[in-house]
Design a protein around this motif. Structure first.
Motif, PDB file in Angstrom:
ATOM      1  N   UNK A 375       0.828  -1.199   0.000  1.00  0.00           N
ATOM      2  CA  UNK A 375       0.000   0.000   0.000  1.00  0.00           C
ATOM      3  C   UNK A 375       0.869   1.259   0.000  1.00  0.00           C
ATOM      4  N   UNK A 376       1.829   1.290   0.918  1.00  0.00           N
ATOM      5  CA  UNK A 376       2.720   2.443   1.028  1.00  0.00           C
ATOM      6  C   UNK A 376       3.589   2.586  -0.225  1.00  0.00           C
ATOM      7  N   UNK A 377       4.087   1.451  -0.721  1.00  0.00           N
ATOM      8  CA  UNK A 377       4.976   1.462  -1.871  1.00  0.00           C
ATOM      9  C   UNK A 377       4.279   2.018  -3.109  1.00  0.00           C
ATOM     10  N   UNK A 378       3.074   1.543  -3.372  1.00  0.00           N
ATOM     11  CA  UNK A 378       2.361   1.977  -4.570  1.00  0.00           C
ATOM     12  C   UNK A 378       2.083   3.472  -4.541  1.00  0.00           C
ATOM     13  N   UNK A 379       1.671   3.984  -3.375  1.00  0.00           N
ATOM     14  CA  UNK A 379       1.337   5.409  -3.290  1.00  0.00           C
ATOM     15  C   UNK A 379       2.584   6.262  -3.489  1.00  0.00           C
ATOM     16  N   UNK A 380       3.665   5.929  -2.746  1.00  0.00           N
ATOM     17  CA  UNK A 380       4.855   6.770  -2.789  1.00  0.00           C
ATOM     18  C   UNK A 380       5.587   6.684  -4.115  1.00  0.00           C
ATOM     19  N   UNK A 381       5.414   5.573  -4.848  1.00  0.00           N
ATOM     20  CA  UNK A 381       6.096   5.428  -6.132  1.00  0.00           C
ATOM     21  C   UNK A 381       5.216   5.859  -7.302  1.00  0.00           C
ATOM     22  N   UNK A 382       4.048   5.230  -7.433  1.00  0.00           N
ATOM     23  CA  UNK A 382       3.250   5.417  -8.638  1.00  0.00           C
ATOM     24  C   UNK A 382       2.747   6.845  -8.764  1.00  0.00           C
ATOM     25  N   UNK A 383       2.452   7.490  -7.636  1.00  0.00           N
ATOM     26  CA  UNK A 383       1.929   8.852  -7.707  1.00  0.00           C
ATOM     27  C   UNK A 383       2.953   9.809  -8.318  1.00  0.00           C
ATOM     28  N   UNK A 384       4.233   9.448  -8.278  1.00  0.00           N
ATOM     29  CA  UNK A 384       5.284  10.305  -8.838  1.00  0.00           C
ATOM     30  C   UNK A 384       5.578   9.975 -10.298  1.00  0.00           C
ATOM     31  N   UNK A 385       5.010   8.886 -10.817  1.00  0.00           N
ATOM     32  CA  UNK A 385       5.339   8.425 -12.164  1.00  0.00           C
ATOM     33  C   UNK A 385       4.196   8.726 -13.120  1.00  0.00           C
ATOM     34  N   UNK A 386       4.513   9.327 -14.253  1.00  0.00           N
ATOM     35  CA  UNK A 386       3.508   9.654 -15.254  1.00  0.00           C
ATOM     36  C   UNK A 386       4.022   9.207 -16.618  1.00  0.00           C
ATOM     37  N   UNK A 387       3.395   8.196 -17.200  1.00  0.00           N
ATOM     38  CA  UNK A 387       3.783   7.712 -18.525  1.00  0.00           C
ATOM     39  C   UNK A 387       2.596   6.978 -19.125  1.00  0.00           C
ATOM     40  N   UNK A 388       2.446   7.086 -20.427  1.00  0.00           N
ATOM     41  CA  UNK A 388       1.272   6.485 -21.064  1.00  0.00           C
ATOM     42  C   UNK A 388       1.288   4.966 -21.003  1.00  0.00           C
ATOM     43  N   UNK A 389       2.436   4.370 -20.713  1.00  0.00           N
ATOM     44  CA  UNK A 389       2.509   2.911 -20.611  1.00  0.00           C
ATOM     45  C   UNK A 389       2.641   2.427 -19.178  1.00  0.00           C
ATOM     46  N   UNK A 390       2.231   3.254 -18.228  1.00  0.00           N
ATOM     47  CA  UNK A 390       2.130   2.857 -16.819  1.00  0.00           C
ATOM     48  C   UNK A 390       0.700   3.103 -16.362  1.00  0.00           C
ATOM     49  N   UNK A 391       0.131   2.159 -15.623  1.00  0.00           N
ATOM     50  CA  UNK A 391      -1.227   2.329 -15.137  1.00  0.00           C
ATOM     51  C   UNK A 391      -1.269   3.504 -14.165  1.00  0.00           C
ATOM     52  N   UNK A 392      -2.342   4.264 -14.204  1.00  0.00           N
ATOM     53  CA  UNK A 392      -2.426   5.499 -13.423  1.00  0.00           C
ATOM     54  C   UNK A 392      -3.145   5.245 -12.098  1.00  0.00           C
ATOM     55  N   UNK A 393      -2.506   5.621 -11.016  1.00  0.00           N
ATOM     56  CA  UNK A 393      -3.128   5.564  -9.693  1.00  0.00           C
ATOM     57  C   UNK A 393      -3.902   6.855  -9.474  1.00  0.00           C
ATOM     58  N   UNK A 394      -5.213   6.737  -9.319  1.00  0.00           N
ATOM     59  CA  UNK A 394      -6.055   7.920  -9.146  1.00  0.00           C
ATOM     60  C   UNK A 394      -6.061   8.417  -7.716  1.00  0.00           C
ATOM     61  N   UNK A 395      -5.888   7.507  -6.758  1.00  0.00           N
ATOM     62  CA  UNK A 395      -5.905   7.929  -5.362  1.00  0.00           C
ATOM     63  C   UNK A 395      -5.924   6.739  -4.426  1.00  0.00           C
ATOM     64  N   UNK A 396      -6.181   7.016  -3.160  1.00  0.00           N
ATOM     65  CA  UNK A 396      -6.162   5.981  -2.142  1.00  0.00           C
ATOM     66  C   UNK A 396      -7.133   6.359  -1.026  1.00  0.00           C
ATOM     67  N   UNK A 397      -7.375   5.401  -0.148  1.00  0.00           N
ATOM     68  CA  UNK A 397      -8.217   5.645   1.020  1.00  0.00           C
ATOM     69  C   UNK A 397      -7.644   4.863   2.182  1.00  0.00           C
ATOM     70  N   UNK A 398      -7.543   5.517   3.330  1.00  0.00           N
ATOM     71  CA  UNK A 398      -7.107   4.843   4.555  1.00  0.00           C
ATOM     72  C   UNK A 398      -8.006   5.324   5.681  1.00  0.00           C
ATOM     73  N   UNK A 399      -8.952   4.477   6.058  1.00  0.00           N
ATOM     74  CA  UNK A 399      -9.853   4.791   7.166  1.00  0.00           C
ATOM     75  C   UNK A 399      -9.995   3.543   8.032  1.00  0.00           C
TER      76      UNK A 399
END
Length: 650
Positions: A375-399
């Motif tokens: 969970x932590x890895x995906x947010x801290x990494x993917x949110x910084x990466x923008x490329x048309x051949x990488x799946x886009x992380x729209x957001x997260x929820x922690x409650x």
């Protein structure tokens, strides 16, 4: 000499307390705190930002420094950047350089656009600023770290011994005449357990400045964390730490002065059998209560640690956080009808926001410790990466106990749902397959070389390649990805993650991974795309072999065209044969001979470029991997199936 029952009980309690404190800190990540100054931002393409990148990525490369203090500058005038790094005094030069390198790189990651920033790791600190910071005492920002455990001490002897010890070490550290190091260590005996302490200033401070910084830090202990058996106070110019266990090297330790030792309570002059029985019964009952209390304390510390990690994520990506109620409505309360898939770390559901946008929601398992890290890895990494051949992380929820990752929805599922299905494979003509092969290569090159970070995916496979409505490929699932420094070529791990058939042998057997590990996985994927079958074991005549050995044998015998999927009735044979050639280059046993992804893209796009002759592939046998699983290395793999959930439709 007979120990009284009450003293025995006290000894057992303190031993358990010390163990819990050590366990709590031992389980923490190297990262402790960071602070990105709000004094102003700069653009990523500015000269100042480039100077920050240059300075922080090279700060530990000056190997002549062996005393743990770095002080460098880069640039001129308004673009000048000053940086300081300090290691804990007992670190070896190698450990210090490694800590500073990773700390500096993570500081770049967390403060990408700020003019000032500071990062505290467990054993080192790195900071940079546009202001002069060498020889300047700075107490703020200040952070403290302590356990939730408290020492019950009605007499106040614990705090008294601690204060006496810290004040003595403050004087020793400040009075140090060394121009290289300013520190002091020591221990003192309290009624409960030994107290070990280490105080350290940056060596550019004079005696008064060091004393003032440590004085304020010690005062912070009393206000924030009184009666805690372990505390760290971290500032830009000094740090204070004490524990109930020996956390620094013994060679630094000075013997405790006799005045620090408080007298133990005097023995009683007599006892009778009734009193002895009462003491024994009380001891047993108390021991049970202590065990229960300690268990509750431990669970509370684990919960607090998770809260700190999530607070860190929330503060770094607040704009990407969704309300749980919003996601619950979008997925129809996580209805089974909307269930897309399930893996080791959770379940994926399809959802739709009120504006009509379709989403894929990964709901991580509440019981998965690895799920926390993913969970932590995906947010801290993917949110910084923008490329048309990488799946886009729209957001997260922690409650509460809920951890949700929200991705863009990919209507055409994952690649394995097409390429390994006899009927669906008919829809993948060579034009589409070639587009997918090239798109994956572009995504990997971005991760390895073109993004602001160097990312090793570590689990590239067909099920982690998603397809949009136009069959464009997007690499997904970065829960196992690892962050490299820009000049780092290889790393080791004792926890192997991945999937049979795609893992490079040097990684599966020895834990060595690099960009060439991803290249190996990509080579396997190319051959699967051309052949239309998995890289698993099948019978070929009298021999049992996998796809790699089968492809190599056909290549050596000059009949590589036999590998081409029979459903590819139309397509460029030359282009297909070239892809087989490139795939074999990527899976070579010799790591150095495997091409980089930049070279692979050049080979794919330039038909006039002569390709080298591939050498023997790495034939990774199952029994080799399985024997490694029985060793002490942690291993997590799947039999060529999705090891994680995928945001795809049915």
């Amino acid at each position: 000499m007979r120990m009284g029952a009450s003293r025995l009980l006290l000894f057992l309690f303190c031993a358990m307390l010390t163990h819990l404190v050590k366990l709590a800190f031992a389980q923490q990540d190297p990262y402790v705190f960071h602070d990105c100054s709000n004094t102003g931002n700069v653009s990523r393409n500015s000269a100042y930002s480039k100077n920050v990148d240059t300075l922080l990525t090279t700060i530990s490369s000056y190997t002549n420094i062996d005393y743990g203090f770095y002080n460098f500058s880069e640039g001129e005038n308004s673009d000048r950047v000053n940086a300081i790094a300090l290691c804990r005094v007992d670190l070896t030069p190698t450990d210090c350089q490694s800590c500073v390198k990773m700390c500096a790189f993570e500081l770049l990651f967390r403060c990408p656009n700020q003019k000032e920033g500071i990062m505290w790791y467990m054993n080192c600190t790195v900071r940079y600023s546009n202001n002069s910071i060498f020889g300047v005492m700075q107490f703020k920002p200040v952070r403290q770290l302590s356990t939730d455990v408290k020492v019950t001490d009605p007499s106040g002897t614990f705090n008294q011994v601690r204060e006496t010890l810290l004040d003595r070490l403050r004087s020793e550290a400040a009075a140090s005449t060394s121009t290289l190091r300013k520190f002091a260590t020591g221990r003192a005996n309290s009624l409960y357990f030994d107290i070990y302490a280490l105080l350290q200033c940056t060596p550019d401070l004079n005696q008064q400045e060091c004393s003032d910084c440590l004085n304020q830090s010690i005062a912070k202990v009393s206000t924030c964390c009184d009666s805690s058996p372990g505390v760290r106070v971290l500032t830009p110019s000094c740090n204070v730490r004490y524990e109930s266990y020996h956390f620094y090297r013994s060679t630094l330790e000075a013997p405790p002065p006799s005045s620090s030792t408080l007298p133990l309570p005097a023995k009683g002059k007599g006892s009778n059998s009734s009193r002895t029985i009462i003491i024994i019964v009380a001891a047993v009952v108390s021991a049970v209560l202590i065990f229960c209390i300690c268990t509750c304390i431990y669970l509370r510390m684990r919960k607090q640690r998770k809260k700190v990690e999530m607070d860190e994520i929330n503060s770094g990506a607040e704009s990407l956080q969704f309300d749980f109620s919003m996601i619950r409505v979008a997925t129809n309360n996580f209805s089974d009808v909307n269930k897309l898939g399930q893996g080791g770390f959770g379940t994926v559901y399809k959802g739709k926001f009120p504006n009509g946008q379709e989403i894929a929601v990964k709901r991580l398992s509440r019981s998965s410790e690895q799920g926390d890290q993913e969970f932590k890895n995906e947010i801290l990494l993917v949110v910084k990466l923008q490329h048309r051949n990488l799946v886009r992380l729209l957001g997260f929820c922690f409650e509460g106990n809920e951890r949700l990752l929200v991705y863009e929805f990919m209507p055409n599922a994952s690649l394995d749902h097409f390429i390994f299905d006899p009927s669906k494979r008919l829809h993948l003509d060579w034009t589409i397959r070639y587009k997918i092969i090239v798109g994956i290569a572009r995504g990997l090159q971005y991760l390895h070389e073109d993004s602001q970070f160097r990312i090793i995916h570590r689990d590239l496979k067909t099920s982690n390649v998603l397809l949009d409505e136009e069959m464009n490929p997007k690499i997904s699932d970065f829960g196992m990805a690892r962050l490299f420094t820009l000049d780092q070529s290889q790393a080791n791990t004792r926890r192997i993650v991945g999937t049979y058939g795609y893992m490079a042998p040097e990684y599966a057997m020895h834990g060595h991974f690099s960009v060439k590990s991803d290249v190996f996985s990509y080579g396997v994927l190319i051959l699967e795309m051309v052949c239309g079958q998995k890289n698993n074991y099948f019978q070929d005549g009298e021999n049992t072999e996998n796809l790699l050995s089968h492809a190599w044998k056909n290549w050596r015998e000059g009949i590589a065209s036999n590998l081409i999927d029979s459903t590819l009735r139309v397509g460029s044979t030359i282009e297909i044969m070239r892809c087989i050639h490139i795939g074999l280059l990527c899976v070579q046993e010799n790591i150095a001979e495997r091409p980089t992804m930049a070279s692979v893209l050049l080979m794919l796009n330039s038909y006039s470029m002569a390709l080298p002759v591939p050498s023997r592939p790495a034939f990774l046998m199952h029994n080799i991997v399985e024997s490694d699983m029985l060793s002490d290395r942690s291993f997590q793999a799947s039999q060529n199936e999705a090891s994680m959930t995928d945001p795809y439709p049915r």
